[in-house]
Design a protein around this motif. Structure first.
Motif, PDB file in Angstrom:
ATOM      1  N   ASP A   1       0.647  -1.181   0.161  1.00  0.00           N
ATOM      2  CA  ASP A   1       0.360   0.247  -0.053  1.00  0.00           C
ATOM      3  C   ASP A   1       1.336   1.188   0.138  1.00  0.00           C
ATOM      4  O   ASP A   1       1.868   2.022   0.932  1.00  0.00           O
ATOM      5  CB  ASP A   1      -1.135   0.066   0.937  1.00  0.00           C
ATOM      6  N   PRO A   2       0.791   2.292  -0.909  1.00  0.00           N
ATOM      7  CA  PRO A   2       1.508   3.327  -0.927  1.00  0.00           C
ATOM      8  C   PRO A   2       1.775   4.030   0.134  1.00  0.00           C
ATOM      9  O   PRO A   2       2.579   4.738   0.760  1.00  0.00           O
ATOM     10  CB  PRO A   2       1.100   4.505  -2.517  1.00  0.00           C
ATOM     11  N   TRP A   3       0.362   5.075   0.904  1.00  0.00           N
ATOM     12  CA  TRP A   3      -0.446   5.166   1.672  1.00  0.00           C
ATOM     13  C   TRP A   3       1.011   4.726   2.989  1.00  0.00           C
ATOM     14  O   TRP A   3       1.340   5.563   4.042  1.00  0.00           O
ATOM     15  CB  TRP A   3      -1.170   5.320   1.981  1.00  0.00           C
ATOM     16  N   GLU A   4       0.672   3.554   3.405  1.00  0.00           N
ATOM     17  CA  GLU A   4       1.506   2.549   4.649  1.00  0.00           C
ATOM     18  C   GLU A   4       3.108   2.743   4.229  1.00  0.00           C
ATOM     19  O   GLU A   4       4.126   3.384   5.338  1.00  0.00           O
ATOM     20  CB  GLU A   4       0.947   1.656   4.497  1.00  0.00           C
TER      21      GLU A   4
ATOM     22  N   CYS B   1       7.844   5.344   5.772  1.00  0.00           N
ATOM     23  CA  CYS B   1       9.599   6.350   5.814  1.00  0.00           C
ATOM     24  C   CYS B   1       9.566   7.113   6.916  1.00  0.00           C
ATOM     25  O   CYS B   1      10.630   7.998   6.822  1.00  0.00           O
ATOM     26  CB  CYS B   1       9.328   7.004   3.858  1.00  0.00           C
ATOM     27  N   VAL B   2       8.781   7.814   6.330  1.00  0.00           N
ATOM     28  CA  VAL B   2       7.900   8.829   7.412  1.00  0.00           C
ATOM     29  C   VAL B   2       8.870   8.695   9.167  1.00  0.00           C
ATOM     30  O   VAL B   2       9.600   9.361   9.594  1.00  0.00           O
ATOM     31  CB  VAL B   2       6.915   9.533   7.798  1.00  0.00           C
ATOM     32  N   GLU B   3       8.672   7.412   9.328  1.00  0.00           N
ATOM     33  CA  GLU B   3       8.728   7.104  10.299  1.00  0.00           C
ATOM     34  C   GLU B   3      10.147   6.799  10.390  1.00  0.00           C
ATOM     35  O   GLU B   3      11.079   6.953  11.490  1.00  0.00           O
ATOM     36  CB  GLU B   3       7.930   5.715  10.868  1.00  0.00           C
ATOM     37  N   ALA B   4      10.717   6.663   9.744  1.00  0.00           N
ATOM     38  CA  ALA B   4      12.515   6.135   9.127  1.00  0.00           C
ATOM     39  C   ALA B   4      12.987   7.139   9.192  1.00  0.00           C
ATOM     40  O   ALA B   4      14.378   8.008   9.609  1.00  0.00           O
ATOM     41  CB  ALA B   4      12.912   5.013   8.579  1.00  0.00           C
ATOM     42  N   PHE B   5      11.999   8.563   8.175  1.00  0.00           N
ATOM     43  CA  PHE B   5      13.326   9.897   8.462  1.00  0.00           C
ATOM     44  C   PHE B   5      13.335   9.999  10.390  1.00  0.00           C
ATOM     45  O   PHE B   5      13.961  10.905  10.346  1.00  0.00           O
ATOM     46  CB  PHE B   5      12.765  10.664   7.960  1.00  0.00           C
TER      47      PHE B   5
ATOM     48  N   ARG C   1      -0.442  12.704  -2.591  1.00  0.00           N
ATOM     49  CA  ARG C   1      -0.492  12.148  -2.979  1.00  0.00           C
ATOM     50  C   ARG C   1       0.782  11.223  -2.898  1.00  0.00           C
ATOM     51  O   ARG C   1       1.185  12.116  -2.259  1.00  0.00           O
ATOM     52  CB  ARG C   1       0.000  12.281  -4.417  1.00  0.00           C
ATOM     53  N   PRO C   2       1.137   9.873  -2.679  1.00  0.00           N
ATOM     54  CA  PRO C   2       2.280   9.752  -2.395  1.00  0.00           C
ATOM     55  C   PRO C   2       4.037  10.402  -2.934  1.00  0.00           C
ATOM     56  O   PRO C   2       4.101  10.559  -3.852  1.00  0.00           O
ATOM     57  CB  PRO C   2       2.530   8.173  -2.732  1.00  0.00           C
TER      58      PRO C   2
END
Length: 104
Positions: A4-7, A12-16, A46-47
């Motif tokens: 899922d692109p949103w997940e 990615c945000v969490e890794a950031f 959008r992603p």
């Protein structure tokens, strides 16, 4: 990893965020900038990997029409640029890991 692109974007945000914390960024800086990043990503609609220059122009234009200061508009562009560079770097690293695992 999810399909899922949103997940995936959230991962990615969490890794950031984790990378900023590991590098010793102030918790206040992390919280403020992540809030800004989340607002930016929401406004883009959008992603991150599908965002076009026109999307950035639209968001910045919407902020200007809403009366936001030029400094605020710059912050939106800057946080997106910073996060995107991080995601590209992580993506390159992961692709390299996959090549090593698959070739070995």
């Amino acid at each position: 990893m999810t399909a899922d692109p949103w997940e995936f974007q959230e991962e990615c945000v969490e890794a950031f965020v984790a990378s900023w914390r590991a590098r010793g960024f102030s918790p206040v800086t992390v919280e403020n900038d992540i809030g800004l990043l989340e607002r930016t990503l929401t406004a883009l609609g959008r992603p991150a990997w599908d965002v076009t220059p026109e999307d950035i122009d639209r968001v910045v234009g919407d902020l200007a029409l809403a009366g936001r200061a030029a400094s605020t508009r710059r912050e939106y562009v800057q946080i997106f640029s910073t996060a995107t560079v991080f995601d590209v770097t992580v993506g390159q690293f992961l692709r390299g890991c996959v090549r090593v695992v698959c070739s070995g």
